[in-house]
Write an enzyme that holds these catalytic residues in place. Structure first.
Site, PDB file in Angstrom:
ATOM      1  N   HIS A 111       1.046  -1.740  -0.112  1.00 35.54           N
ATOM      2  CA  HIS A 111      -0.323   0.316   0.011  1.00 35.54           C
ATOM      3  C   HIS A 111       0.971   0.892   0.228  1.00 35.54           C
ATOM      4  O   HIS A 111       1.728   1.311   0.418  1.00 35.54           O
ATOM      5  CB  HIS A 111      -0.993   0.066   1.015  1.00 35.54           C
ATOM      6  CG  HIS A 111      -1.810   1.028   1.313  1.00 35.54           C
ATOM      7  ND1 HIS A 111      -1.523   2.253   1.738  1.00 35.54           N
ATOM      8  CD2 HIS A 111      -3.001   0.880   1.212  1.00 35.54           C
ATOM      9  CE1 HIS A 111      -2.951   2.579   1.622  1.00 35.54           C
ATOM     10  NE2 HIS A 111      -3.358   2.119   1.389  1.00 35.54           N
ATOM     11  N   ASP A 160       3.189  -4.129   8.472  1.00 35.93           N
ATOM     12  CA  ASP A 160       2.550  -3.235   7.926  1.00 35.93           C
ATOM     13  C   ASP A 160       0.925  -4.417   8.646  1.00 35.93           C
ATOM     14  O   ASP A 160       0.538  -5.682   7.658  1.00 35.93           O
ATOM     15  CB  ASP A 160       1.944  -2.248   7.052  1.00 35.93           C
ATOM     16  CG  ASP A 160       0.947  -1.640   6.391  1.00 35.93           C
ATOM     17  OD1 ASP A 160      -0.434  -2.092   7.455  1.00 35.93           O
ATOM     18  OD2 ASP A 160       0.914  -1.912   5.268  1.00 35.93           O
ATOM     19  N   GLN A 208      -4.403  -5.123   6.968  1.00 42.01           N
ATOM     20  CA  GLN A 208      -5.060  -5.981   6.707  1.00 42.01           C
ATOM     21  C   GLN A 208      -5.073  -7.454   7.657  1.00 42.01           C
ATOM     22  O   GLN A 208      -6.075  -7.894   6.925  1.00 42.01           O
ATOM     23  CB  GLN A 208      -4.948  -6.762   4.786  1.00 42.01           C
ATOM     24  CG  GLN A 208      -5.456  -5.033   4.129  1.00 42.01           C
ATOM     25  CD  GLN A 208      -6.514  -4.572   3.934  1.00 42.01           C
ATOM     26  OE1 GLN A 208      -7.711  -5.104   4.870  1.00 42.01           O
ATOM     27  NE2 GLN A 208      -7.081  -3.165   3.635  1.00 42.01           N
ATOM     28  N   LYS A 218     -10.089  -0.540  10.892  1.00 45.73           N
ATOM     29  CA  LYS A 218     -10.775  -1.523   9.671  1.00 45.73           C
ATOM     30  C   LYS A 218     -11.037  -2.416  10.782  1.00 45.73           C
ATOM     31  O   LYS A 218     -11.089  -4.061  10.036  1.00 45.73           O
ATOM     32  CB  LYS A 218      -9.049  -1.414   9.371  1.00 45.73           C
ATOM     33  CG  LYS A 218      -9.053  -1.037   8.154  1.00 45.73           C
ATOM     34  CD  LYS A 218      -7.948  -1.001   7.637  1.00 45.73           C
ATOM     35  CE  LYS A 218      -7.013  -0.124   6.535  1.00 45.73           C
ATOM     36  NZ  LYS A 218      -7.631   0.216   5.336  1.00 45.73           N
ATOM     37  N   CYS A 269      -4.554   1.923  -4.059  1.00 48.56           N
ATOM     38  CA  CYS A 269      -3.368   2.652  -3.291  1.00 48.56           C
ATOM     39  C   CYS A 269      -2.699   1.606  -3.276  1.00 48.56           C
ATOM     40  O   CYS A 269      -1.368   1.527  -2.767  1.00 48.56           O
ATOM     41  CB  CYS A 269      -4.321   3.054  -1.954  1.00 48.56           C
ATOM     42  SG  CYS A 269      -4.731   4.553  -1.780  1.00 48.56           S
TER      43      CYS A 269
HETATM   44  C1  LIG Z   1      -2.273  -3.281   3.982  1.00 42.35           C
HETATM   45  C2  LIG Z   1      -2.070  -1.433   4.215  1.00 42.35           C
HETATM   46  N1  LIG Z   1      -1.778  -0.334   4.704  1.00 42.35           N
HETATM   47  C3  LIG Z   1      -1.957   0.499   5.005  1.00 42.35           C
HETATM   48  C4  LIG Z   1      -3.113   1.238   4.886  1.00 42.35           C
HETATM   49  C5  LIG Z   1      -3.460   2.715   5.643  1.00 42.35           C
HETATM   50  O1  LIG Z   1      -3.897   2.764   6.611  1.00 42.35           O
HETATM   51  P1  LIG Z   1      -4.644   4.217   6.942  1.00 42.35           P
HETATM   52  O2  LIG Z   1      -5.373   5.218   5.923  1.00 42.35           O
HETATM   53  O3  LIG Z   1      -5.802   3.595   7.644  1.00 42.35           O
HETATM   54  O4  LIG Z   1      -3.572   4.726   7.679  1.00 42.35           O
HETATM   55  C6  LIG Z   1      -4.017   0.814   4.440  1.00 42.35           C
HETATM   56  C7  LIG Z   1      -5.516   1.186   4.374  1.00 42.35           C
HETATM   57  O5  LIG Z   1      -6.051   0.778   4.174  1.00 42.35           O
HETATM   58  C8  LIG Z   1      -3.139  -1.227   3.820  1.00 42.35           C
HETATM   59  O6  LIG Z   1      -4.835  -1.574   3.164  1.00 42.35           O
END
Ligand SMILES: Cc1ncc(COP(=O)(O)O)c(C=O)c1O
Length: 406
Positions: A119, A196, A199, A222, A364
């Site tokens: 992401h 990270d 998900q 999430k 993203c």
């Molecule tokens: C794998 C992953 N990392 C980071 C993020 C960023 O999360 P946030 O927008 O809650 O900061 C997301 C959001 O969709 C994500 O799916």
């Protein structure tokens, strides 16, 4: 399976465009149960005060609830409470690490290893840091189904590798990454490991000791919690070596005109008024999940939804599915696809008129989309309150859309 719990989520009784809501955009954000809404509402109506700063009863209560929330989050991932820093989301958690640990410990010529499926939140901060420091950003490549080429680790991890940062589970293709293999290489060269977990945290029980990572990041929104609250786990061994992220009130122990002293972790890493109500809401979300959701049952439920949607999509003409479909059938929580001749945004718009919320675009993760030649994809992502009946309605609607507009 979890159908009886749908009543706990007020929004699921809403309609859009006169149709019952089918919410398949859970990888973007999940809906909130009544207990989370109540926890936030109760805080504002009965205890609202700033924390750590006063001696009146409300500030004491608010402080206690906030610190209790930290303990709940910590216990849920096998961490110690002082290893949990509240942020506003995964993005801020990763930026935190880049601008503290990264600025201190990444030097010219060092290598940061990430993957092609990240992401943007776990890509752009490292790209910027590498540019500032004259360091190198390296990528673990993906196969055409989005799985990582882990056999490349032997070449990609070198004595110059200082950090490996990767997503536990991909937001675009649902690929679940094998952290054990990556961990072994990180330890071999003494590189830090950042996970990270945006998900994965909603769908599995995380254990930071088993992962043996240095940093782990996820977002409350999430996993049934409010927006504006994220978690950064920082292994306790790093605390003393880490500079604060931001400076100001709350994080200082003593301030003089020209020098200040910081409080100990985690407070040294939380400057200013933190997201108090949001942390309390996140703790309520974790408690809801712990009380009502067996993780194994959740995973089989989500995998069954994935299997059903994959089978259904395969029957439809013009549909191209992405990702490791066999893996998704057994441990997936989302499915991405495209329809020949129709833009993903059009498909998502037509679905919206049928009451169905999905995500469309590059999710993203532009470099991944580019690498796999995906212009834009439609993503259906599931959580506990979704049902097989909803998947069937989705498939019917999609078939109709393809016949009418495709
Ligand atoms: C794998 C992953 N990392 C980071 C993020 C960023 O999360 P946030 O927008 O809650 O900061 C997301 C959001 O969709 C994500 O799916």
């Amino acid at each position: 399976m979890f159908e009886s719990m749908r009543k706990d989520f007020p929004i699921l009784h809403e309609q859009i465009h006169g149709k019952p809501l089918i919410y398949f955009d859970n990888a973007a954000t999940t809906q909130k149960p009544e207990s989370v809404l109540d926890a936030v509402h109760t805080f504002y109506t009965r205890y609202n005060a700033n924390i750590h700063r006063g001696v009146h009863l409300f500030t004491e209560r608010a402080t206690q609830l906030y610190e209790q929330a930290r303990a709940t989050v910590a216990a849920s991932i096998g961490a110690d409470a002082k290893e949990i820093v509240f942020t506003k989301g995964t993005t801020e958690s990763i930026n935190f690490v880049a601008s503290t640990w990264g600025k201190q410990y990444i030097h010219a010529g060092d290598e940061i290893l990430i993957t092609e499926l990240e992401h943007h939140a776990n890509l752009v901060p490292w790209q910027q840091l590498a540019r500032e420091k004259n360091a190198f950003l390296r990528y673990i490549p993906v196969n055409s189904d989005g799985t990582l080429q882990l056999d490349r680790l032997a070449d990609l991890v070198t004595p110059n590798t200082k950090l490996i940062a990767l997503s536990h589970s991909s937001n675009t293709l649902g690929v679940h990454n094998d952290m054990k293999a990556v961990h072994a290489y990180a330890k071999q060269v003494g590189a830090a490991l950042l996970v990270d977990a945006a998900q994965s945290a909603p769908h599995q029980r995380l254990d930071v000791r088993a992962l043996d990572c240095d940093f782990l990041a996820f977002s409350g929104h999430k996993m049934l919690g409010p927006t504006g609250i994220g978690v950064l786990y920082i292994k306790h061994t790093l605390h003393e070596r880490l500079e604060p992220y931001q400076y100001g009130g709350g994080m200082v122990f003593e301030v003089d005109l020209y020098r200040s002293q910081w409080r100990k972790a985690p407070h040294a890493f939380e400057a200013g008024t933190p997201p108090i109500a949001q942390a309390i809401g996140l703790a309520a979300a974790i408690e809801y999940l712990q009380e009502h959701v067996d993780v194994q049952t959740l995973q089989s439920h989500e995998a069954a939804l994935c299997a059903r949607i994959i089978d259904g999509l395969k029957m439809l003409k013009k549909v191209q599915l992405f990702g490791p479909l066999e893996q998704l059938r057994s441990q997936g929580h989302l499915v991405s696809f495209a329809i020949d001749g129709m833009h993903a945004h059009d498909v998502a718009t037509y679905l919206s008129y049928q009451g169905i919320c999905v995500r469309a675009g590059h999710q993203c993760a532009q470099p991944l989309a580019r690498k796999l030649g995906i212009q834009a994809a439609v993503r259906a992502s599931f959580y506990l309150y979704n049902t097989l009946a909803e998947v069937d309605l989705f498939l019917e609607s999609l078939e109709h859309i393809i016949k009418t507009y495709g």
